[in-house]
Design a protein around this motif. Structure first.
Motif, mmCIF file in Angstrom:
data_model
loop_
_atom_site.group_PDB
_atom_site.id
_atom_site.type_symbol
_atom_site.label_atom_id
_atom_site.label_comp_id
_atom_site.label_asym_id
_atom_site.label_seq_id
_atom_site.Cartn_x
_atom_site.Cartn_y
_atom_site.Cartn_z
ATOM 1 N N ARG A 162 -11.783 0.548 -0.120
ATOM 2 C CA ARG A 162 -10.750 -0.597 -0.858
ATOM 3 C C ARG A 162 -9.833 0.143 -1.600
ATOM 4 O O ARG A 162 -8.592 -0.277 -1.843
ATOM 5 C CB ARG A 162 -11.958 -1.308 -1.710
ATOM 6 C CG ARG A 162 -12.400 -2.432 -0.647
ATOM 7 C CD ARG A 162 -13.548 -3.090 -1.355
ATOM 8 N NE ARG A 162 -13.218 -3.728 -2.609
ATOM 9 C CZ ARG A 162 -12.912 -4.877 -2.827
ATOM 10 N NH1 ARG A 162 -12.751 -5.655 -1.805
ATOM 11 N NH2 ARG A 162 -12.826 -5.460 -4.197
ATOM 12 N N SER A 163 -10.132 1.285 -2.052
ATOM 13 C CA SER A 163 -9.275 2.041 -3.055
ATOM 14 C C SER A 163 -8.004 2.727 -2.446
ATOM 15 O O SER A 163 -7.021 2.569 -2.546
ATOM 16 C CB SER A 163 -9.909 3.118 -3.617
ATOM 17 O OG SER A 163 -10.934 2.628 -4.715
ATOM 18 N N THR A 164 -8.527 2.736 -0.786
ATOM 19 C CA THR A 164 -7.606 3.348 -0.114
ATOM 20 C C THR A 164 -6.626 2.475 0.285
ATOM 21 O O THR A 164 -5.296 2.875 0.408
ATOM 22 C CB THR A 164 -8.152 4.109 1.353
ATOM 23 O OG1 THR A 164 -9.171 5.037 0.999
ATOM 24 C CG2 THR A 164 -6.862 4.597 2.371
ATOM 25 N N PHE A 165 -6.850 1.317 0.517
ATOM 26 C CA PHE A 165 -6.061 0.108 0.836
ATOM 27 C C PHE A 165 -5.058 -0.100 -0.249
ATOM 28 O O PHE A 165 -3.977 -0.224 -0.223
ATOM 29 C CB PHE A 165 -6.658 -1.004 1.280
ATOM 30 C CG PHE A 165 -6.124 -2.374 1.177
ATOM 31 C CD1 PHE A 165 -5.159 -2.800 2.138
ATOM 32 C CD2 PHE A 165 -6.179 -3.082 -0.134
ATOM 33 C CE1 PHE A 165 -4.372 -4.069 1.937
ATOM 34 C CE2 PHE A 165 -5.498 -4.374 -0.148
ATOM 35 C CZ PHE A 165 -4.608 -4.640 0.891
ATOM 36 N N ARG A 166 -5.880 -0.226 -1.606
ATOM 37 C CA ARG A 166 -4.898 -0.534 -2.837
ATOM 38 C C ARG A 166 -3.822 0.617 -3.061
ATOM 39 O O ARG A 166 -2.828 0.450 -3.400
ATOM 40 C CB ARG A 166 -5.944 -0.595 -3.967
ATOM 41 C CG ARG A 166 -5.255 -1.049 -5.194
ATOM 42 C CD ARG A 166 -4.893 -2.517 -4.889
ATOM 43 N NE ARG A 166 -4.049 -3.038 -6.120
ATOM 44 C CZ ARG A 166 -2.831 -3.015 -6.115
ATOM 45 N NH1 ARG A 166 -1.966 -2.282 -5.371
ATOM 46 N NH2 ARG A 166 -2.180 -3.478 -7.044
ATOM 47 N N ASP A 167 -4.164 1.960 -2.794
ATOM 48 C CA ASP A 167 -3.123 2.965 -3.072
ATOM 49 C C ASP A 167 -2.136 2.816 -1.806
ATOM 50 O O ASP A 167 -1.112 2.868 -2.241
ATOM 51 C CB ASP A 167 -3.802 4.372 -2.724
ATOM 52 C CG ASP A 167 -4.955 4.712 -4.040
ATOM 53 O OD1 ASP A 167 -4.840 4.157 -4.896
ATOM 54 O OD2 ASP A 167 -5.549 5.525 -3.721
ATOM 55 N N TRP A 168 -2.399 2.399 -0.610
ATOM 56 C CA TRP A 168 -1.340 2.142 0.275
ATOM 57 C C TRP A 168 -0.603 1.210 -0.246
ATOM 58 O O TRP A 168 0.823 1.265 0.018
ATOM 59 C CB TRP A 168 -2.062 1.944 1.597
ATOM 60 C CG TRP A 168 -1.179 1.375 2.448
ATOM 61 C CD1 TRP A 168 -0.246 2.092 3.524
ATOM 62 C CD2 TRP A 168 -0.975 -0.034 2.852
ATOM 63 N NE1 TRP A 168 0.533 1.268 4.111
ATOM 64 C CE2 TRP A 168 -0.166 -0.001 4.042
ATOM 65 C CE3 TRP A 168 -1.519 -1.235 2.683
ATOM 66 C CZ2 TRP A 168 0.443 -1.280 4.624
ATOM 67 C CZ3 TRP A 168 -1.143 -2.455 3.080
ATOM 68 C CH2 TRP A 168 -0.118 -2.412 4.055
ATOM 69 N N ALA A 169 -1.000 -0.010 -0.520
ATOM 70 C CA ALA A 169 -0.189 -1.158 -0.937
ATOM 71 C C ALA A 169 0.797 -0.978 -1.871
ATOM 72 O O ALA A 169 1.811 -1.362 -1.902
ATOM 73 C CB ALA A 169 -1.169 -2.419 -1.271
ATOM 74 N N ALA A 170 0.198 -0.149 -2.985
ATOM 75 C CA ALA A 170 0.938 0.206 -4.010
ATOM 76 C C ALA A 170 2.259 1.224 -3.802
ATOM 77 O O ALA A 170 3.162 1.289 -4.237
ATOM 78 C CB ALA A 170 0.357 0.835 -5.090
ATOM 79 N N GLU A 171 1.889 2.412 -3.174
ATOM 80 C CA GLU A 171 2.774 3.592 -2.712
ATOM 81 C C GLU A 171 3.672 3.439 -1.520
ATOM 82 O O GLU A 171 4.511 4.013 -1.434
ATOM 83 C CB GLU A 171 1.920 4.762 -2.636
ATOM 84 C CG GLU A 171 1.105 5.012 -3.887
ATOM 85 C CD GLU A 171 1.732 5.484 -5.126
ATOM 86 O OE1 GLU A 171 2.841 5.872 -4.803
ATOM 87 O OE2 GLU A 171 1.129 5.467 -6.195
ATOM 88 N N GLU A 172 3.064 2.724 -0.481
ATOM 89 C CA GLU A 172 3.900 2.716 0.673
ATOM 90 C C GLU A 172 4.344 1.394 1.166
ATOM 91 O O GLU A 172 5.043 1.141 2.203
ATOM 92 C CB GLU A 172 2.986 3.099 1.820
ATOM 93 C CG GLU A 172 2.418 4.445 1.634
ATOM 94 C CD GLU A 172 1.531 5.141 2.644
ATOM 95 O OE1 GLU A 172 1.774 4.540 3.874
ATOM 96 O OE2 GLU A 172 0.587 5.800 2.699
ATOM 97 N N THR A 173 4.246 0.243 0.187
ATOM 98 C CA THR A 173 4.626 -1.112 0.565
ATOM 99 C C THR A 173 5.466 -1.669 -0.573
ATOM 100 O O THR A 173 5.358 -1.074 -1.613
ATOM 101 C CB THR A 173 3.687 -2.067 1.225
ATOM 102 O OG1 THR A 173 3.024 -2.369 -0.154
ATOM 103 C CG2 THR A 173 2.585 -1.601 2.015
ATOM 104 N N ASP A 174 6.108 -2.836 -0.368
ATOM 105 C CA ASP A 174 6.782 -3.651 -1.205
ATOM 106 C C ASP A 174 6.053 -4.731 -1.477
ATOM 107 O O ASP A 174 6.652 -5.737 -2.261
ATOM 108 C CB ASP A 174 8.285 -4.005 -0.785
ATOM 109 C CG ASP A 174 9.290 -2.743 -0.769
ATOM 110 O OD1 ASP A 174 8.973 -1.871 -1.479
ATOM 111 O OD2 ASP A 174 10.040 -2.837 0.080
#
Length: 412
Positions: free
Chosen positions: A343-355
């Motif tokens: 879940r943390s991996t997903f959250r980091d991805w959403a914050a760092e790699e998406t708008d």
């Protein structure tokens, strides 16, 4: 002490008097309020010198003659230097010590009475295990009326600095059990497990000693590789981990999922409020990859054994958390990652790699969004935006799905 005068009341006047306070003499008084008539003795404490009043019963239960006898006994105590009210409380406490319940017995009664109101059916077992492990060795056999601050500290001090979160839960459970005992009339006085204004004067604040522990997460750059390794496994646990990753749900939510929660036509998994940490129903958009996993495990469906999507080896039980962890560790090649960390991996991805807005990611994780005012204005669950985000997440982590030739090979 006032001079003892002749008896002023009669049985007839006791029954007929209207509202007011009436003296019989000899420190005995009758208070009439509406339909209630109660006796009391007024005296000056030989210990403190202060005026006191002690109730001795209702006129419906205590006759005039008995009331006079009790008043006489109280006067004699005062002459002997004994405060009647203090003696009454001491005798009451002594009776409780002789016939009262132990802390463990009271805790069990509390758990049984409160269990129907708890959302998680595992809560009674968690409470029992927690108290048996931490509290009972120190105070389980002690009479609940005799539990004091030192008893509570004997439980908390050994674990307060090392496992602060657990210690906080144990303290709260002890406090609630003792509050329950007081409400039932099994003990009196302040609650020795109360934090504010009591234990906070003795123990350091949890925020000062708690060590923040983060769930070890798979690095974003490695998530696709780990998912590919999981996809190569025919194991049911590996499929459960993949489904968890694609839905960013919690381990318990995935493992306890049942087929009736899945709407294949609308591609939605609806988790009921009773199984959600926040106590609110949560809708999860299902991507192509998540649906493919469901189709792969559908041959295992057995409504007679709990109807779990990811059933365990024991009939009527889902996969264990350990089974999911083992599958992830094998795929990642290390034990230094956790299932919850996905879940943390997903959250980091959403914050760092998406708008995608922050609230969309938070809602996907079933977290509370903003303050109460903000939440009140945002009454929807941003479902369409969440579906778009989950499809983008799948693009990052999904691998080609190869269903096994034999459904029976789907073992954990």
């Amino acid at each position: 002490m006032p001079r003892i005068t002749s008896h002023r009341l009669t049985a007839r006047t006791v029954a007929s008097l209207k509202d007011g306070v009436f003296g019989d003499g000899g420190n005995l008084w009758l208070t009439v309020r509406n339909n209630t008539r109660s006796w009391s003795v007024r005296y000056k404490s030989p210990v403190t010198g202060k005026a006191r009043e002690m109730g001795i019963g209702s006129a419906r239960d205590v006759s005039l003659a008995d009331a006079r006898r009790r008043a006489t006994e109280a006067r004699l105590m005062v002459l002997d230097g004994i405060d009647p009210l203090d003696r009454k409380r001491e005798e009451k406490a002594a009776r409780r010590k002789e016939t009262g319940l132990t802390f463990a017995q009271v805790a069990e009664r509390y758990i049984i009475e409160r269990a129907p109101a708890w959302r998680d059916p595992r809560s009674p077992g968690v409470w029992r295990s927690s108290l048996e492990h931490h509290a009972y060795p120190h105070m389980g056999k002690k009479n609940v009326v005799a539990i004091e601050t030192d008893d509570v500290l004997a439980v908390l001090r050994p674990i307060w600095a090392t496992t602060t979160e657990t210690a906080g839960r144990v303290r709260g459970r002890i406090e609630r059990v003792l509050d329950y005992a007081r409400t039932q009339g099994w003990r009196e006085g302040e609650n020795p497990a109360r934090w504010r204004g009591h234990l906070d004067n003795i123990l350091p604040a949890p925020s000062k000693v708690t060590k923040v522990e983060h769930h070890a997460a798979v690095e974003r750059k490695d998530i696709a590789k780990v998912m590919a390794a999981l996809a190569r496994s025919d194991g049911l646990s590996a499929k459960a981990v993949r489904f968890l990753c694609l839905t960013v749900a919690r381990s318990g939510e995935v493992r306890a999922a049942v087929w009736s929660e899945i709407d294949f036509a609308n591609r939605v998994w609806t988790i009921p409020a009773a199984r959600m940490k926040a106590g609110r129903e949560h809708r999860v958009p299902l991507t192509d990859g998540a649906l493919a996993i469901l189709e792969a495990v559908r041959p295992l469906r057995d409504s007679a054994k709990g109807d779990f999507i990811f059933p365990g080896h024991r009939a009527g039980k889902p996969l264990s958390d350990v089974a999911l962890s083992k599958a992830l560790h094998l795929a990642a090649g290390t034990k230094a990652v956790t299932v919850h960390g996905l879940r943390s991996t997903f959250r980091d991805w959403a914050a760092e790699e998406t708008d995608f807005p922050n609230e969309v990611a938070e809602m996907a994780l079933a977290h509370a969004v903003g303050n109460k005012v903000e939440a009140a204005y945002r009454r929807g669950d941003l479902f369409a935006k969440r579906r778009e985000m989950m499809e983008a997440w799948e693009t990052k982590v999904i691998t080609v799905f190869h269903p096994p030739s034999n459904p029976a090979s789907l073992s954990s």
